[in-house]
Enzyme design. Structure first.
Site, PDB file in Angstrom:
ATOM      1  CE  LYS A 206      37.405 -21.539  46.531  1.00 31.21           C
ATOM      2  NZ  LYS A 206      36.807 -22.125  45.337  1.00 31.21           N
TER       3      LYS A 206
ATOM      4  CE  LYS B 126      31.328 -15.627  44.881  1.00 30.67           C
ATOM      5  NZ  LYS B 126      32.279 -15.301  43.805  1.00 30.67           N
TER       6      LYS B 126
ATOM      7  CE  LYS C   5      29.367 -25.012  45.331  1.00 31.59           C
ATOM      8  NZ  LYS C   5      30.013 -24.639  44.125  1.00 31.59           N
TER       9      LYS C   5
HETATM   10  P1  ADP Z   1      33.997 -23.725  45.513  1.00 31.14           P
HETATM   11  O1  ADP Z   1      32.532 -24.056  45.558  1.00 31.14           O
HETATM   12  O2  ADP Z   1      34.850 -24.757  46.169  1.00 31.14           O
HETATM   13  O3  ADP Z   1      34.256 -22.334  45.995  1.00 31.14           O
HETATM   14  P2  ADP Z   1      34.252 -22.608  42.911  1.00 31.14           P
HETATM   15  O4  ADP Z   1      32.994 -21.877  43.135  1.00 31.14           O
HETATM   16  O5  ADP Z   1      35.525 -21.823  42.860  1.00 31.14           O
HETATM   17  O6  ADP Z   1      34.408 -23.767  43.985  1.00 31.14           O
HETATM   18  O7  ADP Z   1      34.069 -23.454  41.598  1.00 31.14           O
HETATM   19  C1  ADP Z   1      34.937 -23.501  40.525  1.00 31.14           C
HETATM   20  C2  ADP Z   1      34.340 -24.415  39.483  1.00 31.14           C
HETATM   21  O8  ADP Z   1      34.133 -25.716  40.006  1.00 31.14           O
HETATM   22  C3  ADP Z   1      32.985 -23.960  38.971  1.00 31.14           C
HETATM   23  O9  ADP Z   1      32.962 -24.159  37.574  1.00 31.14           O
HETATM   24  C4  ADP Z   1      31.980 -24.861  39.648  1.00 31.14           C
HETATM   25  O10 ADP Z   1      30.861 -25.090  38.838  1.00 31.14           O
HETATM   26  C5  ADP Z   1      32.767 -26.129  39.865  1.00 31.14           C
HETATM   27  N1  ADP Z   1      32.347 -26.768  41.109  1.00 31.14           N
HETATM   28  C6  ADP Z   1      32.640 -26.342  42.355  1.00 31.14           C
HETATM   29  N2  ADP Z   1      32.105 -27.151  43.283  1.00 31.14           N
HETATM   30  C7  ADP Z   1      31.452 -28.140  42.603  1.00 31.14           C
HETATM   31  C8  ADP Z   1      30.697 -29.287  42.993  1.00 31.14           C
HETATM   32  N3  ADP Z   1      30.529 -29.594  44.269  1.00 31.14           N
HETATM   33  N4  ADP Z   1      30.177 -30.078  42.028  1.00 31.14           N
HETATM   34  C9  ADP Z   1      30.363 -29.774  40.718  1.00 31.14           C
HETATM   35  N5  ADP Z   1      31.057 -28.715  40.289  1.00 31.14           N
HETATM   36  C10 ADP Z   1      31.599 -27.895  41.196  1.00 31.14           C
HETATM   37 NA    NA Z   2      31.903 -21.158  45.176  1.00 33.51          NA
END
Ligand code: ADP
Ligand code: NA
Length: 330
Positions: free
Chosen positions: A200, A114, A197
């Site tokens: 956001k 990060k 993946k």
């Molecule tokens: P981002 O990757 O958009 O920043 P977060 O890290 O805040 O999202 O993820 C919040 C939750 O959503 C976590 O439990 C994470 O495992 C799940 N998550 C986020 N992106 C994915 C994805 N592409 N596929 C499956 N689960 C996801």
């Molecule tokens: Na994330």
């Protein structure tokens, strides 16, 4: 016997959850209400570990909470709350910070990832101690288990180490949480870059299906999803990552096994397939979006729902903290 207690949190860092958040987290939380004493929080304290505009934070916290209720979390069956409404999170985090070694905290790999975005020396100390606040979130409620993806395993180990250290130094108090691996955490990838993946922080909004998107944009994004040369609908992560991702999405949303989907589209090309994926997304997202909009329009109702969860969370958290303060010598 009491149901096992589980705790999970999600950051309010965007104006909508995306399909990855929904399938990987939010949707999994709904059935756990039946089997667990579930605590779910919108972790706004975690969100300020990176610079965050106050108006954005306030809006996103409410939108996140509204989406959780809209997706099926029931304030009567689980405890849904906003982290900052329970001051004990910060209080316990400080005590755990004082139990954590510098080297130990420095080994957390997610900080390195990060912080790499803006340089380690520019990152906040809060971003560095993020996993310790997470440990406080879990231990405060004496959670028996925590649903974790692969990227969170290290943080759960730290949580267990800190619980053990506290218990050893000050006397038995904290439950050691076990990892709970939900049956299948779908890894959803970006529609425009099927090797990354869905996140956001993706570069293009066309690659992300937002829970609060209207049907028009949802359909357009699915129809324009990057597929592969060729025309066969086959599950092949290596050579057809785009098609495989769409198959994973449709299977997760409709409950139809992937092989059955592959058989259904044999000889049909991508067009019909994509149209069906788009419909599955629209059908799932639309009622959730409508309920979210309704809740956001009724401020008093959303406040009321969050007050129920906040009250219950504070009760449990304060019970723990009274014992913690006593043991520490406050
Ligand atoms: P981002 O990757 O958009 O920043 P977060 O890290 O805040 O999202 O993820 C919040 C939750 O959503 C976590 O439990 C994470 O495992 C799940 N998550 C986020 N992106 C994915 C994805 N592409 N596929 C499956 N689960 C996801
Ligand atoms: Na994330």
């Amino acid at each position: 016997m009491a149901r096992p207690r589980v705790l999970s949190g999600i950051q309010p860092t965007a104006d909508s959850f995306h399909l990855g958040n929904y399938l990987g987290a939010v949707r999994q939380w709904v059935p756990m209400q039946e089997t667990h004493d579930a605590f779910y929080c919108v972790v706004d304290l975690h969100a300020i570990t990176v610079p965050t505009d106050p108006a954005d934070l306030r809006r996103r916290t409410r939108v996140a909470a509204a989406q959780l209720f809209a997706a099926g979390l029931d304030p009567e069956r689980s405890t849904v709350f906003v982290q900052s409404h329970v001051r004990q999170h910060s209080e316990l985090a400080w005590i755990l910070i004082c139990l954590t070694g510098m080297g130990e905290a420095g080994r957390m790999t997610q900080f390195k990832d990060k912080a790499a975005k803006f340089g380690e020396s520019a990152a906040s100390v809060g971003l560095f101690t993020y996993p310790i606040l997470q440990a406080a979130d879990i231990l405060l409620y004496q959670a028996d288990s925590v649903p974790v993806g692969a990227d969170q395993k290290q943080h759960l180990e730290l949580t267990r180490d800190l619980a053990q250290r506290f218990n050893h130094r000050y006397g038995e108090l904290f439950t050691l949480p076990a990892p709970y691996i939900p049956k299948e955490v779908e890894k959803i990838t970006d529609l425009q870059d099927p090797t990354a993946k869905m996140s956001k922080s993706s570069s293009s909004p066309a690659g992300i299906l937002d829970l609060l998107d209207q049907p028009g944009p949802l359909r357009k994004k699915v129809m324009r999803a990057v597929t592969d040369t060729g025309s066969e609908v086959l599950f092949d992560e290596e050579n057809k990552p785009g098609v495989s991702n769409l198959l994973r999405i449709q299977s997760a949303l409709t409950g139809t096994p992937i092989p059955e989907l592959v058989a259904r589209y044999e000889g049909q090309g991508y067009g019909t397939f994509k149209k069906d994926v788009a419909e599955a997304v629209v059908e799932t997202f639309t009622p959730i979006r409508e309920r979210t909009e309704k809740l956001l329009a009724d401020e008093a109702e959303l406040d009321r729902l969050l007050a129920i969860g906040g009250r219950r969370a504070r009760e449990v958290a304060e019970e723990t903290m009274e014992r913690v303060r006593d043991k520490v010598g406050f």
